[in-house]
Design a protein around this motif. Structure first.
Motif, short mmCIF file in Angstrom:
data_model
loop_
_atom_site.label_atom_id
_atom_site.label_comp_id
_atom_site.label_asym_id
_atom_site.label_seq_id
_atom_site.Cartn_x
_atom_site.Cartn_y
_atom_site.Cartn_z
N UNK A 83 0.84 -1.20 0.00
CA UNK A 83 0.00 0.00 0.00
C UNK A 83 0.87 1.25 0.00
N UNK A 84 0.26 2.38 -0.37
CA UNK A 84 1.01 3.62 -0.27
C UNK A 84 1.10 4.02 1.20
N UNK A 85 2.22 4.66 1.55
CA UNK A 85 2.38 5.07 2.95
C UNK A 85 1.69 6.41 3.16
N UNK A 86 1.14 6.58 4.36
CA UNK A 86 0.56 7.87 4.74
C UNK A 86 -0.50 8.35 3.78
N UNK A 87 -1.43 7.44 3.41
CA UNK A 87 -2.46 7.81 2.46
C UNK A 87 -3.16 9.08 2.92
N UNK A 88 -3.31 10.03 2.01
CA UNK A 88 -4.01 11.27 2.34
C UNK A 88 -3.11 12.25 3.09
N UNK A 89 -1.83 11.88 3.31
CA UNK A 89 -0.95 12.75 4.07
C UNK A 89 0.14 13.25 3.12
N UNK A 90 0.61 14.49 3.32
CA UNK A 90 1.74 14.95 2.52
C UNK A 90 3.01 14.46 3.18
N UNK A 91 3.73 13.59 2.49
CA UNK A 91 4.95 13.02 3.07
C UNK A 91 6.18 13.74 2.55
#
Ligand code: ADP
Length: 395
Positions: free
Chosen positions: A101-109
């Protein structure tokens, strides 16, 4: 890796050589290395405690660390400090329930470079088992360019909205403020015409006539322009609106034109839509009045229908009028665009621009299909949305 990160995030547990999570034959190992090194993104493989085991060259480039400064350190050091606490927690969660999965979905990383600078990153994680141990592969992509493009696009859209707003404001104020002086010009022209027609020479009578005509045309233009700018300025909330009632109202408003032209208006069953009812009446009225105005020698027949099309209602206003040359299919919706000489049809060229604005405000599109000499069909869509549930509940 920064010293602090090193201390905070666990000891240097092993040298790079002693940690080989992907065993197998040497050939397999070489292939794996090649694949890793040729990858366009940074790839970091960590163990279940978040200790970096393997990285590729892109990781060195992206984060500015030589390989041996990363191997054996906590992966948390590659993240800005503000993410670390959260990241340690998420990492524990991920190890307990690993899936790709993508990390920190919905978060600006962001990634943290050795020099302390940051870059916006997109990170995807996938779990991997080897030699009975769990590892996690993180693929890290620098998305600075994409973020910059997104920001530029956003700024552009905001600038466009501001300039649209300013223009709208200008159109409204200009047309509103022009009304008063124009009223004065018109009333004095009418006075001149009443008092002096026939008392000056024939030229003077003609000139006064032209001036009165010009003032009348200008009044119509200004009124239409005001109507146009009111589509968004004086907008009402959308309510469930029965299109049969709308059609009846529009026809009533056009009673005189309908009677004079002998127009026959027919329709199929029409739906209830979420709309600003006053604007919908205006839309129907403009289309019907055009169908009457641009009639052919035959007496006008106008048929209105609506059909479901995906998530929309597709409305069709078909007439048997003079039709429109397909070359002008787009232009007729522009403001002030008319296709005929002034003496042939009276119009300001704003009617269809208003229609377009109303339809677009309701989330639809409008266009025309026409064969010159065989009439036109004006089509527009309106979203089916909640009104459908509403009308079905109340049936
Ligand atoms: P106006 O009617 O004031 O000129 P509109 O914006 O309503 O302005 O229409 C623009 C042009 O599109 C008209 O000048 C006319 O040439 C053409 N048009 C609109 N409706 C029809 C129709 N039903 N049949 C043929 N031509 C039409």
């Amino acid at each position: 890796m920064a010293e602090s990160a090193h201390h905070t995030h666990g000891p240097d547990r092993a040298s790079p050589e002693s940690r080989s999570p992907l065993p197998g034959t040497d050939v397999g190992e070489t292939r794996f290395r090649k694949l890793l090194e040729s990858a366009p993104d940074a790839i970091v493989i960590v163990d279940d405690a978040g200790i970096i085991e393997i990285i590729n060259q892109k990781t060195e480039e992206l984060f500015g660390y030589p390989r041996d400064e990363l191997i054996g350190k906590s992966v948390d050091g590659l993240l800005p400090a503000r993410f670390r606490g959260h990241h340690a927690q998420s990492r524990a969660g991920y190890t307990a329930d690993p899936y790709r999965r993508p990390m920190g979905a919905g978060m600006d990383l962001f990634g943290l470079r050795k020099d302390g600078s940051e870059f916006p990153a997109e990170i995807s994680l996938s779990p991997m088992e080897s030699e009975g141990k769990r590892h996690v592969t993180a693929i890290i992509r620098d998305i600075s360019d994409r973020k910059a493009a997104e920001a530029a696009l956003k700024e552009h859209a905001a600038a466009l909205a501001r300039s649209n707003n300013a223009l709208e404001q200008f159109a409204y104020v200009a047309s509103h403020d022009l009304q008063e002086p124009l009223r004065m010009v018109t009333s004095y022209l009418q006075l001149l015409s009443r008092r002096y027609t026939g008392r000056l020479d024939a030229d003077a009578d003609e000139f006064i006539g032209y001036a009165v005509d010009g003032a009348t045309r200008m009044r119509n233009l200004i009124e239409d322009l005001l109507t146009y700018s009111r589509v968004t300025r004086k907008a009402k909330e959308f309510v469930p609106t029965d299109c049969t009632t709308v059609l009846k109202q529009a026809a009533r408003n056009l009673e005189l034109a309908v009677e004079e032209s002998g127009a026959v208006i027919t329709h199929d069953e029409l739906p209830t839509v979420m709309a600003d009812d006053i604007q919908l009446v205006q839309l129907f009225q403009n289309l019907i009045s055009n169908a009457i105005k641009y009639r052919s020698a035959a007496s006008p027949e106008i048929h209105i229908s609506a059909a479901r099309q995906n998530n929309d209602w597709l409305f069709r206003f078909r007439d048997n009028g003079i039709g429109i040359d397909p070359r002008f299919n787009e232009r007729i919706f522009e403001i002030f665009k008319t296709l005929h000489p002034k003496h042939q049809f009276v119009g300001t060229g704003i009617g269809l621009a208003i229609c377009q604005r109303i339809v677009e405000r309701h989330g639809g599109r409008i266009w025309v299909d026409s064969i010159p000499g065989h009439g036109s069909t004006f089509c527009f869509t309106l979203p089916r949305g909640d009104a459908e549930n509403f009308s079905e509940q109340h049936r």
